[in-house]
Enzyme design. Structure first.
Site, PDB file in Angstrom:
ATOM      1  N   THR A  48       0.827  -1.213   0.000  1.00  0.00           N
ATOM      2  CA  THR A  48       0.000   0.000   0.000  1.00  0.00           C
ATOM      3  C   THR A  48       0.855   1.254   0.000  1.00  0.00           C
ATOM      4  O   THR A  48       0.578   2.224  -0.719  1.00  0.00           O
ATOM      5  CB  THR A  48      -0.904   0.008   1.248  1.00  0.00           C
ATOM      6  OG1 THR A  48      -1.625  -1.209   1.313  1.00  0.00           O
ATOM      7  CG2 THR A  48      -1.855   1.184   1.223  1.00  0.00           C
ATOM      8  N   THR A  49       1.916   1.243   0.814  1.00  0.00           N
ATOM      9  CA  THR A  49       2.762   2.421   0.993  1.00  0.00           C
ATOM     10  C   THR A  49       3.508   2.784  -0.281  1.00  0.00           C
ATOM     11  O   THR A  49       3.966   3.912  -0.445  1.00  0.00           O
ATOM     12  CB  THR A  49       3.738   2.182   2.157  1.00  0.00           C
ATOM     13  OG1 THR A  49       2.981   1.778   3.300  1.00  0.00           O
ATOM     14  CG2 THR A  49       4.514   3.420   2.522  1.00  0.00           C
ATOM     15  N   TYR A 111     -12.940  -4.071  -2.313  1.00  0.00           N
ATOM     16  CA  TYR A 111     -14.100  -3.476  -2.984  1.00  0.00           C
ATOM     17  C   TYR A 111     -15.239  -4.452  -3.224  1.00  0.00           C
ATOM     18  O   TYR A 111     -16.399  -4.129  -2.978  1.00  0.00           O
ATOM     19  CB  TYR A 111     -13.694  -2.810  -4.316  1.00  0.00           C
ATOM     20  CG  TYR A 111     -14.837  -2.040  -4.955  1.00  0.00           C
ATOM     21  CD1 TYR A 111     -15.256  -0.829  -4.420  1.00  0.00           C
ATOM     22  CD2 TYR A 111     -15.507  -2.542  -6.056  1.00  0.00           C
ATOM     23  CE1 TYR A 111     -16.317  -0.134  -4.986  1.00  0.00           C
ATOM     24  CE2 TYR A 111     -16.568  -1.858  -6.628  1.00  0.00           C
ATOM     25  CZ  TYR A 111     -16.976  -0.651  -6.085  1.00  0.00           C
ATOM     26  OH  TYR A 111     -18.025   0.022  -6.643  1.00  0.00           O
ATOM     27  N   TYR A 137      -2.450 -10.635   3.909  1.00  0.00           N
ATOM     28  CA  TYR A 137      -2.497  -9.234   4.360  1.00  0.00           C
ATOM     29  C   TYR A 137      -3.958  -8.874   4.595  1.00  0.00           C
ATOM     30  O   TYR A 137      -4.746  -8.782   3.655  1.00  0.00           O
ATOM     31  CB  TYR A 137      -1.856  -8.346   3.301  1.00  0.00           C
ATOM     32  CG  TYR A 137      -1.801  -6.865   3.613  1.00  0.00           C
ATOM     33  CD1 TYR A 137      -2.028  -6.349   4.884  1.00  0.00           C
ATOM     34  CD2 TYR A 137      -1.484  -5.958   2.600  1.00  0.00           C
ATOM     35  CE1 TYR A 137      -1.965  -4.991   5.143  1.00  0.00           C
ATOM     36  CE2 TYR A 137      -1.403  -4.602   2.841  1.00  0.00           C
ATOM     37  CZ  TYR A 137      -1.655  -4.117   4.103  1.00  0.00           C
ATOM     38  OH  TYR A 137      -1.587  -2.759   4.345  1.00  0.00           O
ATOM     39  N   ARG A 142      -9.029  -0.620   4.349  1.00  0.00           N
ATOM     40  CA  ARG A 142      -8.836  -0.320   2.926  1.00  0.00           C
ATOM     41  C   ARG A 142      -9.596  -1.293   2.027  1.00  0.00           C
ATOM     42  O   ARG A 142     -10.078  -0.917   0.967  1.00  0.00           O
ATOM     43  CB  ARG A 142      -7.343  -0.354   2.560  1.00  0.00           C
ATOM     44  CG  ARG A 142      -6.554   0.828   3.099  1.00  0.00           C
ATOM     45  CD  ARG A 142      -5.103   0.756   2.642  1.00  0.00           C
ATOM     46  NE  ARG A 142      -4.291   1.837   3.186  1.00  0.00           N
ATOM     47  CZ  ARG A 142      -4.082   3.003   2.589  1.00  0.00           C
ATOM     48  NH1 ARG A 142      -4.644   3.251   1.423  1.00  0.00           N
ATOM     49  NH2 ARG A 142      -3.322   3.929   3.152  1.00  0.00           N
ATOM     50  N   LYS A 166       0.150 -10.429   7.716  1.00  0.00           N
ATOM     51  CA  LYS A 166       0.266  -9.042   8.166  1.00  0.00           C
ATOM     52  C   LYS A 166      -1.137  -8.630   8.596  1.00  0.00           C
ATOM     53  O   LYS A 166      -2.043  -8.520   7.770  1.00  0.00           O
ATOM     54  CB  LYS A 166       0.782  -8.141   7.039  1.00  0.00           C
ATOM     55  CG  LYS A 166       0.839  -6.660   7.420  1.00  0.00           C
ATOM     56  CD  LYS A 166       1.260  -5.792   6.238  1.00  0.00           C
ATOM     57  CE  LYS A 166       1.247  -4.315   6.618  1.00  0.00           C
ATOM     58  NZ  LYS A 166       1.589  -3.438   5.470  1.00  0.00           N
ATOM     59  N   ILE A 208       5.289  -5.110   9.720  1.00  0.00           N
ATOM     60  CA  ILE A 208       5.641  -4.534   8.419  1.00  0.00           C
ATOM     61  C   ILE A 208       5.301  -3.059   8.531  1.00  0.00           C
ATOM     62  O   ILE A 208       4.140  -2.684   8.671  1.00  0.00           O
ATOM     63  CB  ILE A 208       4.912  -5.234   7.264  1.00  0.00           C
ATOM     64  CG1 ILE A 208       5.413  -6.686   7.161  1.00  0.00           C
ATOM     65  CG2 ILE A 208       5.149  -4.498   5.952  1.00  0.00           C
ATOM     66  CD1 ILE A 208       4.745  -7.506   6.081  1.00  0.00           C
TER      67      ILE A 208
END
Length: 296
Positions: A48-49, A111, A137, A142, A166, A208
């Protein structure tokens, strides 16, 4: 052995851009060196980052190769391979050059809000096709869906190629259940910098981290104390980072960490729309915190 290598601190690597919005590979190389010299245990690319949703697929492939080549075996590498279409994730696994990587990180499909059975079948399919071990993850904030502890444990027990998670649900009871009932070699990693000590105190394996982009040496000191079981020193070390970590997320991620790094002179602040640069108020907040706590 791999479980040991991927415990501690993995840094969720940013993607620097030039002022024109192109990938800044020179700055990316400097960032890889910066976090390795700061002592991080491994690097996670295309999370994501990294602003991965704004990266074209060819860019993702080149970034993966660039980071692997620049690491040159100094630390392990985990590559993000995820999406909301299972077949698209399989395409990534076929098309990316995963040489030099040790595992993939695969996010819950976002989504479209699959059921728990859908999540299990998605990760079963990914694990069956992945040439590398898989770290799950879970990030409901999100993705729009939470993978329950029961589904995570089902994956951990049934899927030999799934080696950890994660966990960014923010639900400490859920994380405790996973830790308590997991197979002995299953990694549980915090997905939230601010929860790393809580997770490790309960038997988790590390984090993480976003913050390790900006403050790797200081963040590593904190986690290394926790790994040694000295939580008093770990908490004292984290106290100096607490305000800065909160500031990293005040205007969203990776807006905050890019803002901090630009104040430190490591990269430019450019983001790709729909994300925008941090505000001047946030820049000033980082200037003060970096000076006050000697975070440079």
């Amino acid at each position: 052995m791999l479980r040991h290598k991927l415990a501690g601190v993995g840094v969720a690597m940013i993607t620097p851009f030039t002022a024109e919005g192109r990938v800044d590979y020179d700055a990316l190389g400097r960032m890889v060196d910066h976090v390795i010299e700061g002592g991080v245990d491994y690097i996670v690319a295309l999370g994501t980052t990294a602003e991965t949703p704004t990266l074209y697929m060819p860019e993702r492939a080149v970034i993966t190769m660039y980071i692997a080549n620049h690491i040159a075996g100094r630390v392990p590498l985990v590559i993000g391979c995820g999406g909301n279409s299972t077949s698209e994730v399989l395409d990534q696994l076929r098309e990316f050059d995963l040489r030099g990587a040790d595992a993939i990180l695969s996010v819950t499909p976002y989504y479209n809000k699959p059921s728990q059975e859908g999540l299990y079948q998605h990760f079963r399919t990914v694990a069956e096709h992945s040439p590398l071990p898989v770290i799950l993850y879970n990030i409901p904030g999100r993705a729009g869906v939470n993978m329950t502890a029961e589904t995570t444990l089902r994956c951990a027990r049934d899927l030999d190629n799934v080696i950890g998670i994660k966990e960014a649900s923010g639900d400490i009871a859920q994380i405790e259940k996973i830790i308590a009932e997991r197979p002995s070699d299953f990694l549980v990693l915090s997905g939230d910098d601010g929860m790393v000590l809580q997770v490790m105190q309960r038997g988790g394996d590390g984090v993480i981290s976003v913050a390790a982009n900006a403050f790797p040496e200081r963040f590593m000191r904190c986690v290394n104390h926790a790994k040694a079981g000295d939580y008093a020193r770990a908490e004292a070390e984290y106290a100096a980072l607490d305000e800065a970590v909160k500031a990293l997320f005040a205007e969203g991620n990776p807006t905050g960490v890019k803002c901090a790094l630009s104040v430190m002179g490591k990269i430019g602040p450019t983001m790709r729309l729909p994300l925008v640069e941090g505000s001047e108020a946030l820049r000033e907040r980082f200037r003060k915190l970096i000076a006050e706590y000697d975070l440079r």
